[in-house]
Motif scaffolding. Structure first.
Motif, PDB file in Angstrom:
ATOM      1  N   MET A  99       1.869  18.519 -85.092  1.00  0.00           N
ATOM      2  CA  MET A  99       1.795  17.315 -85.918  1.00  0.00           C
ATOM      3  C   MET A  99       3.184  16.810 -86.310  1.00  0.00           C
ATOM      4  SD  MET A  99      -0.516  16.681 -89.301  1.00  0.00           S
ATOM      5  CE  MET A  99       0.279  17.925 -90.296  1.00  0.00           C
ATOM      6  N   CYS A 100       4.124  17.716 -86.551  1.00  0.00           N
ATOM      7  CA  CYS A 100       5.482  17.316 -86.932  1.00  0.00           C
ATOM      8  C   CYS A 100       6.270  16.758 -85.752  1.00  0.00           C
ATOM      9  CB  CYS A 100       6.255  18.510 -87.492  1.00  0.00           C
ATOM     10  SG  CYS A 100       5.838  18.909 -89.178  1.00  0.00           S
ATOM     11  N   ILE A 101       6.137  17.386 -84.593  1.00  0.00           N
ATOM     12  CA  ILE A 101       7.022  17.085 -83.472  1.00  0.00           C
ATOM     13  C   ILE A 101       6.456  16.023 -82.520  1.00  0.00           C
ATOM     14  CG2 ILE A 101       8.242  18.065 -81.486  1.00  0.00           C
ATOM     15  CD1 ILE A 101       9.284  19.111 -84.213  1.00  0.00           C
ATOM     16  N   LEU A 102       5.249  16.227 -82.013  1.00  0.00           N
ATOM     17  CA  LEU A 102       4.727  15.365 -80.937  1.00  0.00           C
ATOM     18  C   LEU A 102       4.666  13.879 -81.307  1.00  0.00           C
ATOM     19  CD1 LEU A 102       3.686  15.347 -78.032  1.00  0.00           C
ATOM     20  CD2 LEU A 102       1.383  15.690 -78.954  1.00  0.00           C
ATOM     21  N   PRO A 103       4.056  13.489 -82.442  1.00  0.00           N
ATOM     22  CA  PRO A 103       4.011  12.053 -82.758  1.00  0.00           C
ATOM     23  C   PRO A 103       5.398  11.432 -82.936  1.00  0.00           C
ATOM     24  CG  PRO A 103       2.441  13.251 -84.123  1.00  0.00           C
ATOM     25  CD  PRO A 103       3.289  14.275 -83.425  1.00  0.00           C
ATOM     26  N   ARG A 104       6.358  12.214 -83.451  1.00  0.00           N
ATOM     27  CA  ARG A 104       7.699  11.681 -83.704  1.00  0.00           C
ATOM     28  C   ARG A 104       8.470  11.496 -82.411  1.00  0.00           C
ATOM     29  NH1 ARG A 104       6.762  14.224 -88.851  1.00  0.00           N
ATOM     30  NH2 ARG A 104       5.897  12.493 -90.045  1.00  0.00           N
ATOM     31  N   VAL A 105       8.346  12.460 -81.473  1.00  0.00           N
ATOM     32  CA  VAL A 105       8.995  12.302 -80.165  1.00  0.00           C
ATOM     33  C   VAL A 105       8.394  11.100 -79.442  1.00  0.00           C
ATOM     34  CG1 VAL A 105       9.321  13.350 -77.884  1.00  0.00           C
ATOM     35  CG2 VAL A 105       9.665  14.729 -79.942  1.00  0.00           C
ATOM     36  N   LEU A 106       7.060  11.009 -79.457  1.00  0.00           N
ATOM     37  CA  LEU A 106       6.392   9.890 -78.781  1.00  0.00           C
ATOM     38  C   LEU A 106       6.727   8.552 -79.434  1.00  0.00           C
ATOM     39  CD1 LEU A 106       2.918  11.453 -77.940  1.00  0.00           C
ATOM     40  CD2 LEU A 106       4.798  10.941 -76.369  1.00  0.00           C
ATOM     41  N   LEU A 107       6.970   8.545 -80.735  1.00  0.00           N
ATOM     42  CA  LEU A 107       7.398   7.323 -81.423  1.00  0.00           C
ATOM     43  C   LEU A 107       8.633   6.742 -80.746  1.00  0.00           C
ATOM     44  CD1 LEU A 107       7.612   5.355 -83.943  1.00  0.00           C
ATOM     45  CD2 LEU A 107       8.970   7.163 -85.015  1.00  0.00           C
ATOM     46  N   GLY A 108       9.653   7.573 -80.534  1.00  0.00           N
ATOM     47  CA  GLY A 108      10.887   7.111 -79.903  1.00  0.00           C
ATOM     48  C   GLY A 108      10.697   6.723 -78.451  1.00  0.00           C
ATOM     49  N   VAL A 109       9.927   7.521 -77.720  1.00  0.00           N
ATOM     50  CA  VAL A 109       9.701   7.236 -76.298  1.00  0.00           C
ATOM     51  C   VAL A 109       8.927   5.934 -76.131  1.00  0.00           C
ATOM     52  CG1 VAL A 109       8.566   8.065 -74.199  1.00  0.00           C
ATOM     53  CG2 VAL A 109       9.858   9.667 -75.629  1.00  0.00           C
ATOM     54  N   ILE A 110       7.875   5.759 -76.919  1.00  0.00           N
ATOM     55  CA  ILE A 110       7.054   4.541 -76.825  1.00  0.00           C
ATOM     56  C   ILE A 110       7.878   3.307 -77.172  1.00  0.00           C
ATOM     57  CG2 ILE A 110       5.121   3.292 -77.912  1.00  0.00           C
ATOM     58  CD1 ILE A 110       3.706   6.069 -78.123  1.00  0.00           C
ATOM     59  N   ALA A 111       8.652   3.367 -78.250  1.00  0.00           N
ATOM     60  CA  ALA A 111       9.474   2.215 -78.647  1.00  0.00           C
ATOM     61  C   ALA A 111      10.459   1.845 -77.549  1.00  0.00           C
ATOM     62  CB  ALA A 111      10.214   2.517 -79.956  1.00  0.00           C
ATOM     63  N   GLY A 112      11.126   2.849 -76.972  1.00  0.00           N
ATOM     64  CA  GLY A 112      12.102   2.591 -75.917  1.00  0.00           C
ATOM     65  C   GLY A 112      11.474   2.025 -74.655  1.00  0.00           C
ATOM     66  N   LEU A 113      10.365   2.615 -74.226  1.00  0.00           N
ATOM     67  CA  LEU A 113       9.688   2.141 -73.013  1.00  0.00           C
ATOM     68  C   LEU A 113       9.127   0.734 -73.192  1.00  0.00           C
ATOM     69  CD1 LEU A 113       7.797   5.364 -71.831  1.00  0.00           C
ATOM     70  CD2 LEU A 113       9.802   4.300 -70.765  1.00  0.00           C
ATOM     71  N   LEU A 114       8.526   0.486 -74.362  1.00  0.00           N
ATOM     72  CA  LEU A 114       7.969  -0.846 -74.629  1.00  0.00           C
ATOM     73  C   LEU A 114       9.059  -1.916 -74.601  1.00  0.00           C
ATOM     74  CD1 LEU A 114       5.330  -0.396 -77.454  1.00  0.00           C
ATOM     75  CD2 LEU A 114       4.977  -1.445 -75.237  1.00  0.00           C
ATOM     76  N   TYR A 115      10.179  -1.623 -75.261  1.00  0.00           N
ATOM     77  CA  TYR A 115      11.258  -2.611 -75.286  1.00  0.00           C
ATOM     78  C   TYR A 115      11.781  -2.866 -73.879  1.00  0.00           C
ATOM     79  CZ  TYR A 115      15.526  -5.098 -76.116  1.00  0.00           C
ATOM     80  OH  TYR A 115      16.521  -6.046 -76.064  1.00  0.00           O
ATOM     81  N   GLU A 116      11.975  -1.816 -73.091  1.00  0.00           N
ATOM     82  CA  GLU A 116      12.449  -2.000 -71.711  1.00  0.00           C
ATOM     83  C   GLU A 116      11.469  -2.838 -70.894  1.00  0.00           C
ATOM     84  OE1 GLU A 116      13.385   1.815 -69.999  1.00  0.00           O
ATOM     85  OE2 GLU A 116      15.250   1.980 -71.142  1.00  0.00           O
ATOM     86  N   ALA A 117      10.174  -2.630 -71.117  1.00  0.00           N
ATOM     87  CA  ALA A 117       9.163  -3.403 -70.377  1.00  0.00           C
ATOM     88  C   ALA A 117       9.108  -4.855 -70.843  1.00  0.00           C
ATOM     89  CB  ALA A 117       7.789  -2.746 -70.548  1.00  0.00           C
ATOM     90  N   LEU A 118       9.299  -5.088 -72.146  1.00  0.00           N
ATOM     91  CA  LEU A 118       9.139  -6.443 -72.690  1.00  0.00           C
ATOM     92  C   LEU A 118      10.379  -7.317 -72.558  1.00  0.00           C
ATOM     93  CD1 LEU A 118       7.176  -5.624 -75.964  1.00  0.00           C
ATOM     94  CD2 LEU A 118       6.288  -6.772 -73.933  1.00  0.00           C
ATOM     95  N   LYS A 119      11.578  -6.717 -72.599  1.00  0.00           N
ATOM     96  CA  LYS A 119      12.793  -7.539 -72.626  1.00  0.00           C
ATOM     97  C   LYS A 119      12.961  -8.376 -71.361  1.00  0.00           C
ATOM     98  CE  LYS A 119      16.130  -4.129 -71.003  1.00  0.00           C
ATOM     99  NZ  LYS A 119      17.284  -3.316 -71.312  1.00  0.00           N
ATOM    100  N   SER A 120      12.426  -7.893 -70.236  1.00  0.00           N
ATOM    101  CA  SER A 120      12.529  -8.675 -69.000  1.00  0.00           C
ATOM    102  C   SER A 120      11.393  -9.700 -68.874  1.00  0.00           C
ATOM    103  CB  SER A 120      12.517  -7.739 -67.788  1.00  0.00           C
ATOM    104  OG  SER A 120      11.339  -6.972 -67.780  1.00  0.00           O
ATOM    105  N   ARG A 121      10.327  -9.517 -69.630  1.00  0.00           N
ATOM    106  CA  ARG A 121       9.172 -10.416 -69.542  1.00  0.00           C
ATOM    107  C   ARG A 121       9.182 -11.522 -70.593  1.00  0.00           C
ATOM    108  NH1 ARG A 121       7.487  -5.483 -67.840  1.00  0.00           N
ATOM    109  NH2 ARG A 121       6.146  -5.397 -66.002  1.00  0.00           N
ATOM    110  N   LEU A 122       9.825 -11.250 -71.729  1.00  0.00           N
ATOM    111  CA  LEU A 122       9.849 -12.232 -72.814  1.00  0.00           C
ATOM    112  C   LEU A 122      11.266 -12.782 -72.970  1.00  0.00           C
ATOM    113  CD1 LEU A 122       7.763 -10.271 -75.483  1.00  0.00           C
ATOM    114  CD2 LEU A 122       6.947 -12.071 -73.972  1.00  0.00           C
ATOM    115  N   SER A 123      11.367 -14.072 -73.141  1.00  0.00           N
ATOM    116  CA  SER A 123      12.697 -14.673 -73.299  1.00  0.00           C
ATOM    117  C   SER A 123      13.245 -14.492 -74.716  1.00  0.00           C
ATOM    118  CB  SER A 123      12.642 -16.165 -72.951  1.00  0.00           C
ATOM    119  OG  SER A 123      11.693 -16.814 -73.777  1.00  0.00           O
ATOM    120  N   ASN A 124      12.368 -14.222 -75.665  1.00  0.00           N
ATOM    121  CA  ASN A 124      12.766 -14.059 -77.052  1.00  0.00           C
ATOM    122  C   ASN A 124      12.993 -12.578 -77.354  1.00  0.00           C
ATOM    123  OD1 ASN A 124      12.880 -13.832 -79.864  1.00  0.00           O
ATOM    124  ND2 ASN A 124      11.525 -15.577 -80.173  1.00  0.00           N
TER     125      ASN A 124
END
Length: 197
Positions: A99-124
């Motif tokens: 509970m301490c580790i897994l959600p927090r690691v995934l928080l960072g991974v999800i945020a990074g992956l989402l931003y990388e996927a969205l920055k090329s698709r959205l102009s804003n």
């Protein structure tokens, strides 16, 4: 910027964000008190690092966040919910570690992956940052609450607890989006100018 300088800069940025996490964890600065809830902003440095430096750095920051939250629960935990995050006090050490580790690691991974996927698709860029911060925060809240519910189902007054958590989660979501956009926009502009030098 040479590869060595780039790695040094990244290590410096990671160290600074981890230091910010330490300060936020062990001081009242990491919590905005709005009785009866306390809104944490500890997830925000993880999301900022993930967006600015990528999902691997986000995962490292998430790991630091998880370890720090476990230490705080172990040495400074006061409520029964706090103690569930301590592998030494919860009575279920493996579940507390997950509970301490897994959600927090995934928080960072999800945020990074989402931003990388969205920055090329959205102009804003602000929209890409806001969506990434919002979804990552929501996923984190759901994962932590899911672990609390699944591993420690004997939470008293579940309805009251869920209501407070629902309000808490929405407030953390809003604060997370606003602060992340406010910090990431100028930070990323600065980092781009540093890379160009």
């Amino acid at each position: 910027m040479s590869q060595v300088n780039k790695k040094t800069a990244q290590m410096t940025q990671l160290t600074l964000l981890i230091a910010i996490l330490v300060v936020l964890t062990f001081t009242p600065l990491g919590f905005i008190q709005i009785p009866p809830v306390a809104i944490t902003i500890l997830h925000i440095p993880v999301i900022i690092g993930a967006i600015a430096m990528g999902p691997v750095c986000g995962g490292i920051l998430g790991l630091a966040f998880g370890i720090l939250s476990m230490l705080k629960a172990t040495f400074m935990g006061v409520s029964p919910v706090d103690l569930m995050f301590s592998p030494f006090a919860s009575g279920a050490p493996i579940q507390s570690l997950i509970m301490c580790i897994l959600p927090r690691v995934l928080l960072g991974v999800i945020a990074g992956l989402l931003y990388e996927a969205l920055k090329s698709r959205l102009s804003n860029d602000a929209l890409s940052i806001g969506i990434s911060a919002g979804i990552a925060t929501l996923c984190h809240t759901i994962m932590v609450m899911g672990c609390l519910w699944f591993f420690f189902s004997a939470i008293p007054l579940k309805e009251v607890f869920l209501t407070i958590v629902g309000v808490n989660g929405l407030l953390e979501l809003g604060v997370g989006i606003v602060i992340t956009i406010a910090v990431c926009k100028p930070l990323m502009k600065y980092l781009k100018t540093r890379v160009a030098v």
